[in-house]
Design an enzyme around this catalytic site. Structure first.
Site, mmCIF file in Angstrom:
data_model
loop_
_atom_site.group_PDB
_atom_site.id
_atom_site.type_symbol
_atom_site.label_atom_id
_atom_site.label_comp_id
_atom_site.label_asym_id
_atom_site.label_seq_id
_atom_site.Cartn_x
_atom_site.Cartn_y
_atom_site.Cartn_z
ATOM 1 N N ASP A 189 1.530 -1.226 3.417
ATOM 2 C CA ASP A 189 0.110 -1.293 3.742
ATOM 3 C C ASP A 189 -0.733 -0.586 2.688
ATOM 4 O O ASP A 189 -0.228 0.170 1.849
ATOM 5 C CB ASP A 189 -0.159 -0.653 5.108
ATOM 6 N N GLU B 248 1.773 3.290 7.066
ATOM 7 C CA GLU B 248 1.845 4.653 6.512
ATOM 8 C C GLU B 248 0.469 5.287 6.437
ATOM 9 O O GLU B 248 0.299 6.478 6.718
ATOM 10 C CB GLU B 248 2.506 4.625 5.127
#
Length: 385
Positions: A74, A139
């Site tokens: 991400d 994350e």
């Protein structure tokens, strides 16, 4: 792989818009690169977090000794597009740099560990152990994928972990990190006209009491960790009231704490929960607290065998003298090291200081060097008896 092929992998991963979502497309693309090798020596596992959000675990080789490589799929949002010189999801190479959202944090490191593993397979090299790629979702919002994989046991066989986060183009190695606790307090009251406050209850008042008491209580946690320094606490958001002549029916604040091992998360929770419980004993007070992004502090040793090996490989192979450092930020290693097996995690990757900024970029020389470094490091680690 040629440099053009290495670059193509990097560009493709950056071109996928995985802003706090859609990591499944990143996982699918990377899985497709390993698919031709799938079999006895290569295991590919999609681990769904939610719809469209897949972690990916790729295990390569055989043997008892296992080295993990971690990277997150991400990115943060690009923000104000007018501040970008190029489309953040159409990577552009200029002056030896690749520009795009995630180019630094951390699709450079993600691509580098993927390409490094692919090249080992392409060369047909037999490693004296296993490489495990742990590619995660979420994350940037709280290491959600790493937490999921840890709970499912995917880190229980690791003997060491390399997190490929950007770290001064491989010139620094992070070995310890502060913890992170985001907390949110909501105060509920009763609306009334400000000229007749006795008819209502102002939700702002107990919230201010909480803020003062929390600040005072956490200020007492003042011992400095010899590696990470002191705990920090900042109230970062306050929202209350509808208009100036009405008592607030609801008030909210949020704070951020970066803690050290001497003051673990449970100690922080107990402290803040006790304040809420005490204030809720007062007539009319109704406070609720919740926590997000709880990440435990990760201690470390600047002289650990894993770190020393990374320094040795970087110096001997590339002439880099990598400096051991600590971090106030969080990374997936803090989740993975909560596995059933104890092991050391370090953070070392391509990228400098443009993470989360407009015109984010990675130096391509550092990206290519990282690919070579990860291969050399894996061979050296797995050869240790």
């Amino acid at each position: 792989m040629t440099k053009e092929e290495q670059l193509a992998v990097f560009k493709k991963i950056v071109s996928i818009n995985s802003v706090n979502d859609n990591e499944g497309e990143v996982a699918d693309y990377i899985a497709s690169l390993f698919k031709p090798y799938e079999g006895d020596d290569v295991k590919i596992e999609h681990v769904a977090y939610s719809q469209g959000r897949d972690n990916l675990v790729v295990t390569i080789g055989h043997g008892d000794r296992v080295l993990g490589f971690s990277g997150h799929e991400d990115t943060v949002a690009p923000g104000d597009l007018s501040l970008w010189d190029t489309d953040p999801f159409h990577p552009v190479v200029k002056d030896g740099k690749l520009y795009g959202r995630g180019a630094c944090d951390m699709k450079s490191g993600l691509a580098a560990i993927v390409v490094a593993a692919l090249e080992i397979l392409e060369k047909g090299e037999q490693l004296p152990g296993k490489i495990k790629l742990l590619l995660t979702v979420g994350e940037e919002l709280g290491n959600m994928g790493a937490a999921q994989l840890t709970k499912l046991g995917y880190a229980d066989d690791l003997d060491g972990l390399m997190v490929a986060e950007p770290n001064d183009d491989l010139h620094k190695i992070t070995y310890a990190c502060k913890g992170v606790i985001d907390y949110h307090v909501t105060s509920f009251g009763k609306a009334a006209h400000s000229s007749t406050p006795e008819k209502g209850f102002n939700a702002i008042d107990p919230l201010l009491e909480f803020a003062n008491e929390a600040k005072a209580a956490l200020a007492k946690f003042d011992h400095a960790d010899p590696i990470l320094g002191k705990l920090t606490h900042v109230i970062t958001k306050i929202n209350a009231g509808e208009q100036i002549n009405s008592l607030a029916e609801k008030a909210q604040l949020a704070g951020n704490i970066r803690n050290v091992p001497e003051y673990p998360n449970d100690m922080i929770y107990d402290t803040l929960n006790d304040i809420v419980e005490k204030l809720n004993q007062q007539p009319g007070v109704h406070l609720v607290i919740k926590y997000t992004f709880p990440e435990s502090p990760m201690g470390g040793d600047p002289n650990s065998p894993l770190l020393k090996l990374a320094q040795q490989v970087a110096h001997d192979q590339f002439g880099i003298d990598a400096e051991p450092v600590t971090s106030t930020g969080a990374n997936d290693g803090q989740e993975f090291t909560q596995s059933k097996k104890e092991f050391t995690s370090i953070e070392m990757g391509p990228g400098t200081d443009t993470a989360h900024q407009p015109n984010e970029y990675c130096n391509l020389d550092a990206y290519y060097q990282a690919i070579e470094f990860y291969q050399a490091f894996a061979k050296a680690f797995l050869s240790v008896k």
